[in-house]
Design a protein around this motif. Structure first.
Motif, PDB file in Angstrom:
ATOM      1  N   UNK A 103      13.840  16.855  53.806  1.00 51.46           N
ATOM      2  CA  UNK A 103      15.143  16.587  53.207  1.00 51.46           C
ATOM      3  C   UNK A 103      15.407  17.635  52.130  1.00 51.46           C
ATOM      4  N   UNK A 104      16.680  17.877  51.862  1.00 53.92           N
ATOM      5  CA  UNK A 104      17.075  18.826  50.819  1.00 53.92           C
ATOM      6  C   UNK A 104      16.930  18.175  49.445  1.00 53.92           C
ATOM      7  N   UNK A 105      16.366  18.930  48.512  1.00 58.90           N
ATOM      8  CA  UNK A 105      16.179  18.403  47.171  1.00 58.90           C
ATOM      9  C   UNK A 105      17.515  18.052  46.517  1.00 58.90           C
ATOM     10  N   UNK A 106      18.533  18.868  46.756  1.00 59.73           N
ATOM     11  CA  UNK A 106      19.837  18.609  46.140  1.00 59.73           C
ATOM     12  C   UNK A 106      20.432  17.290  46.626  1.00 59.73           C
ATOM     13  N   UNK A 107      20.236  16.964  47.912  1.00 56.32           N
ATOM     14  CA  UNK A 107      20.756  15.695  48.430  1.00 56.32           C
ATOM     15  C   UNK A 107      19.985  14.513  47.856  1.00 56.32           C
ATOM     16  N   UNK A 108      18.681  14.692  47.646  1.00 53.68           N
ATOM     17  CA  UNK A 108      17.880  13.610  47.048  1.00 53.68           C
ATOM     18  C   UNK A 108      18.309  13.369  45.599  1.00 53.68           C
ATOM     19  N   UNK A 109      18.481  14.454  44.838  1.00 57.93           N
ATOM     20  CA  UNK A 109      18.870  14.311  43.434  1.00 57.93           C
ATOM     21  C   UNK A 109      20.245  13.652  43.320  1.00 57.93           C
ATOM     22  N   UNK A 110      21.192  14.056  44.181  1.00 60.85           N
ATOM     23  CA  UNK A 110      22.541  13.494  44.140  1.00 60.85           C
ATOM     24  C   UNK A 110      22.650  12.163  44.877  1.00 60.85           C
ATOM     25  N   UNK A 111      21.557  11.726  45.533  1.00 60.82           N
ATOM     26  CA  UNK A 111      21.514  10.464  46.270  1.00 60.82           C
ATOM     27  C   UNK A 111      22.599  10.395  47.335  1.00 60.82           C
ATOM     28  N   UNK A 112      22.657  11.468  48.144  1.00 60.93           N
ATOM     29  CA  UNK A 112      23.646  11.546  49.218  1.00 60.93           C
ATOM     30  C   UNK A 112      23.075  11.168  50.576  1.00 60.93           C
ATOM     31  N   UNK A 113      21.816  10.821  50.662  1.00 60.67           N
ATOM     32  CA  UNK A 113      21.191  10.538  51.944  1.00 60.67           C
ATOM     33  C   UNK A 113      21.589   9.164  52.465  1.00 60.67           C
ATOM     34  N   UNK A 114      21.506   9.007  53.786  1.00 63.84           N
ATOM     35  CA  UNK A 114      21.972   7.789  54.443  1.00 63.84           C
ATOM     36  C   UNK A 114      20.884   6.721  54.414  1.00 63.84           C
ATOM     37  N   UNK A 115      20.431   6.364  53.210  1.00 62.97           N
ATOM     38  CA  UNK A 115      19.467   5.283  52.995  1.00 62.97           C
ATOM     39  C   UNK A 115      19.955   4.471  51.801  1.00 62.97           C
ATOM     40  N   UNK A 116      19.112   3.600  51.295  1.00 66.41           N
ATOM     41  CA  UNK A 116      19.492   2.823  50.138  1.00 66.41           C
ATOM     42  C   UNK A 116      19.783   3.697  48.935  1.00 66.41           C
ATOM     43  N   UNK A 117      20.466   3.156  47.903  1.00 61.79           N
ATOM     44  CA  UNK A 117      20.917   3.967  46.772  1.00 61.79           C
ATOM     45  C   UNK A 117      19.814   4.296  45.763  1.00 61.79           C
ATOM     46  N   UNK A 118      18.707   3.591  45.805  1.00 62.59           N
ATOM     47  CA  UNK A 118      17.684   3.808  44.787  1.00 62.59           C
ATOM     48  C   UNK A 118      16.988   5.153  44.985  1.00 62.59           C
ATOM     49  N   UNK A 119      16.414   5.643  43.906  1.00 68.39           N
ATOM     50  CA  UNK A 119      15.687   6.911  43.969  1.00 68.39           C
ATOM     51  C   UNK A 119      14.511   6.813  44.931  1.00 68.39           C
ATOM     52  N   UNK A 120      13.869   5.659  44.972  1.00 68.36           N
ATOM     53  CA  UNK A 120      12.731   5.433  45.861  1.00 68.36           C
ATOM     54  C   UNK A 120      13.162   5.534  47.318  1.00 68.36           C
ATOM     55  N   UNK A 121      14.211   4.851  47.687  1.00 64.45           N
ATOM     56  CA  UNK A 121      14.680   4.869  49.069  1.00 64.45           C
ATOM     57  C   UNK A 121      15.158   6.261  49.469  1.00 64.45           C
ATOM     58  N   UNK A 122      15.786   6.969  48.570  1.00 61.48           N
ATOM     59  CA  UNK A 122      16.253   8.312  48.863  1.00 61.48           C
ATOM     60  C   UNK A 122      15.080   9.283  49.081  1.00 61.48           C
TER      61      UNK A 122
END
Length: 746
Positions: free
Chosen positions: A271-290
């Protein structure tokens, strides 16, 4: 440049701790006096009661030949088998300068970092099992791909690791070294072990060695299944191994070995670090799920393997030996990965958008071969001077292919390569040991290898400038190489030795990179090493320590390319480094080993002198510092009048910052694993905890351009970090039953 200590205080403190441990291990390597005579009038003390024995996964074979280099290890794991390990591949961590990573899922081969090499999944390390080669030529995922996940850890008896090309018996892919697994079951009887842990992980192992037979006769079965520590990480695999040995006359033995394995696994990819930091991934909203999320659920793979060998061992007069072996391997694998999203489909049909970059790599291969060695008993200067002659024959018939798959439906739309490959490797070597003085041992020899490639390229165009043509083309290539190797061992004291080794080696070429009538289709490696080895032992305490510096140069190296999804050639490379290790064993109660290693891998500038070892551009993905600590303590206690054995074990890995493309560095990694076990009679209960501190770490990390925003979105030209998440804290409980163990239950 590497980040300064001021900016990475935690990393530098960790490095200082490892250096202190190393110095402490060296200072503790003192002579051990064991000559303590009891008073003649005193009665002998009663023999201590034997504590309940624990299952030891790996054990040494006792006497081993002298090492060919300071980095030549016959590993007697013994009590360190108590440290949590998921597979036979994890045993490599007991050699200094080795670290493992996996971005492909539970069933994908591990990426091996060793001796300053990112050896990928086997391109720079020769793997063997009971003498059978495991590296797969021209594999679609990477030349030399070697999957040891199928090996049942409970059946591994000895692990021999030679770092560097210093033994004449080492063959193809032995660039950074050679790993040899030898199977055996010293503990006779039946062992059944079942475990259950986090993320619904289940494991069932059964190993059996009949009491009336030798340790080389056994049967083993292993089943594993789990949901994985995040979405799209489920896996299931099953494997079986069996070996038997028969006496043929008074001087010969015939050994049969067979193995079968099948697995299927899913992979979350990167996964892209920028998408993880911005929480744009198609999973739950928490940092853990991302952190544990994914883009493409169509990633994963499946594999099957069948392996068999027959070995005849004959004992000759005057201590000589003659060994002949025939082997066969059948292998099938399919892997699907997506590193770039929607970036590489440059020519979609008119009116259509990007079809996606999911890459399917498939491999089907059959390997047949012979190998043998002859060691006559020769005595010169009133001392044995062994001479060894060996040969190796290997023939591979392979179909290897890589294709792009549509994001929707998964249908293939583009073939990257499609080759039918035939490879013949003929090798022969001679080595000798000479000891002209009691304190001096010389070991040298040479290996001659020839490679013949026949490739049928099935992915040629159907039309060229001269008109229509058949979309296939034949390619032939041939070459041979001579690799001399020499080692000198000087015994400075009865316990301290100085070893210096030099050697040349070779890695065969990937069929996808060959041209017709090419001569010498291989890469050359030149390596040198010098170091000290210290061993001191008594009845209760044993200390072993080694340290060395080394330099290596490779004529043609490879670096991972995200667009191709596999390693691609980058030209010559060079390495310089050092390692040190120390191990202390106390009366089968305490066993502690610590190792540290440093290396620098670089791509020299064109025309640069080979003596400029510290020049050139730093190679990406190879950590400069590695540290490892394994420790186990065993004891016994009285509980309700019964003897109960207990064990506590700890494993720790430190992985220094890895250089990434475009002058970036990854964060350091600190991991801790622990185990606690107790045994009463034939019942053993255990609890293991991996990633004890529940660190959020990145098992693999890259830096490149990608487009995971969608098929219609314009691709960004800015490189960014991508990573594959490492496993969080994982707990596993185990119940083991030991049945029919006569030596423990008379």
């Amino acid at each position: 440049m590497q980040p300064s200590c001021k900016s990475r205080r935690r990393w530098c403190m960790g490095r200082a701790v490892w250096i202190s441990l190393l110095l402490l291990g060296a200072l503790s390597a003192a002579p051990i006096e064991t000559d303590v005579s009891p008073e003649p009038a005193a009665a002998p003390p009663p023999a201590p009661s034997k504590p309940p024995a624990f299952s030891t996964v790996v054990r040494g074979q006792g006497a081993h030949p002298p090492p060919v280099a300071a980095g030549d290890f016959h590993i007697q794991v013994g009590q360190l088998a108590d440290v949590p390990r998921n597979s036979a591949t994890d045993l490599l961590l007991l050699a200094p300068g080795v670290m493992l990573a996996n971005h492909g899922g539970e069933g994908h081969a591990e990426t091996v970092f060793i001796r300053g090499f990112d050896a990928g999944e086997g391109k720079d390390v020769e793997f063997r099992l009971n003498g059978v080669p495991l590296n797969e030529v021209s594999h679609a995922h990477g030349h030399g791909y070697a999957d040891t996940y199928f090996i049942i850890p409970e059946l591994v008896d000895t692990l021999h690791i030679t770092e560097g090309p210093y033994d004449p018996a080492q063959g193809d892919f032995g660039v950074a070294g050679t790993v040899e697994y030898q199977l055996g079951l010293k503990r006779r009887g039946l062992m059944v072990s079942g475990s259950y842990g986090s993320f619904h992980s289940r494991r069932l192992a059964l190993v059996w060695g009949p009491q009336e037979t030798r340790e080389s006769t056994f049967v083993g079965l292993l089943l594993r299944q789990g949901h994985g520590f995040g979405p799209n990480r489920a896996y299931a695999n099953a494997g079986a191994m069996a070996q038997g040995e028969l006496a043929v006359g008074d001087t010969s033995r015939l050994r049969f070995f067979g193995a079968g394995y099948a697995a299927r696994f899913s992979s979350a990819g990167v996964i892209r670090e920028t998408d993880w930091v911005a929480r744009r991934l198609d999973c739950g909203p928490s940092e853990e799920e991302q952190f544990f999320c994914l883009y493409d659920p169509n990633q994963g793979g499946a594999t099957q393997r069948y392996l068999g060998s027959v070995e005849l061992m004959t004992r000759l007069k005057q201590g000589g030996r003659f060994i002949q072996q025939a082997f066969g391997v059948q292998r099938q694998m399919r892997i699907r990965e997506n590193f770039t999203g929607f970036l590489n489909d440059h020519t979609p049909p008119v009116g259509e958008s990007q079809r996606g970059d999911n890459t399917e790599q498939s491999y089907t291969g059959t390997t047949l071969g012979l190998r043998g060695r002859y060691t006559p008993g020769i005595t010169w200067w009133e001392q044995p001077q062994p001479l060894e002659l060996g040969y190796f024959v290997r023939s591979d018939t392979v179909h290897t292919r890589s294709r792009r798959l549509r994001d929707r439906g998964g249908a293939p739309y583009l073939t990257l390569f499609d080759n039918d490959v035939r490879v013949t490797n003929l090798g022969a070597y001679a080595s000798a040991k000479l000891s002209p003085r009691p304190w001096l041992l010389l070991r040298g020899g040479a290996r001659l290898d020839s490679f013949l490639f026949g490739v049928e390229d099935q992915n040629r165009p159907e039309e060229d400038r001269q008109g229509a043509r058949i979309p296939s083309e034949a390619i032939e290539a041939y070459g041979f190489t001579l690799s001399p190797r020499l080692s000198v061992e000087a015994r400075l004291t009865p316990r301290l030795s100085w070893l210096t080794s030099v050697g040349l080696g070779a890695r065969s070429s990937d069929a996808a990179a060959l041209s017709d009538a090419e001569f010498a289709p291989f890469a050359r490696v030149t390596s040198a090493e010098t170091g000290l080895g210290y061993t001191a032992g008594g009845e209760t305490l044993t200390v072993e320590a080694r340290g060395a510096v080394f330099a290596t140069r490779v004529s043609q190296d490879f670096v991972f390319d995200e667009e191709a999804g596999r390693n691609q050639p980058v030209g010559a490379s060079q390495r310089v480094g050092a390692f040190s290790m120390a191990r202390l064993t106390l009366q089968e109660r305490v066993d502690v080993q610590a190792s540290v290693a440093w290396s620098r891998a670089s791509l020299p500038a064109a025309g640069a002198s080979p003596w400029k070892l510290f020049g050139g551009t730093v190679m990406p993905y190879i950590p400069g510092f590695l540290g490892r600590l394994d420790a186990s303590v065993r004891g016994e206690a009285a509980l309700w009048g019964e003897r109960v054995g207990w064990n506590v074990a700890l494993g720790h890995s430190t992985l220094g910052p890895k250089p990434l493309p475009l002058d970036r560095y990854s964060d350091p990694i600190f991991l801790f694993d622990a185990a606690l076990r107790g045994r009463w009679k034939a019942v053993e209960l255990g609890l293991t905890v991996e990633n004890l501190l529940d660190a959020r770490w990145r098992e693999a990390e890259f830096n490149y351009v990608s487009n995971f925003r969608g098929a219609e979105a314009p691709a960004s030209l800015l490189a960014t970090r991508h990573f594959s998440a490492g496993a969080p804290r994982t707990l596993r409980g185990t119940l083991t039953l030991y049945l029919d163990f006569e030596e423990e239950h008379p």
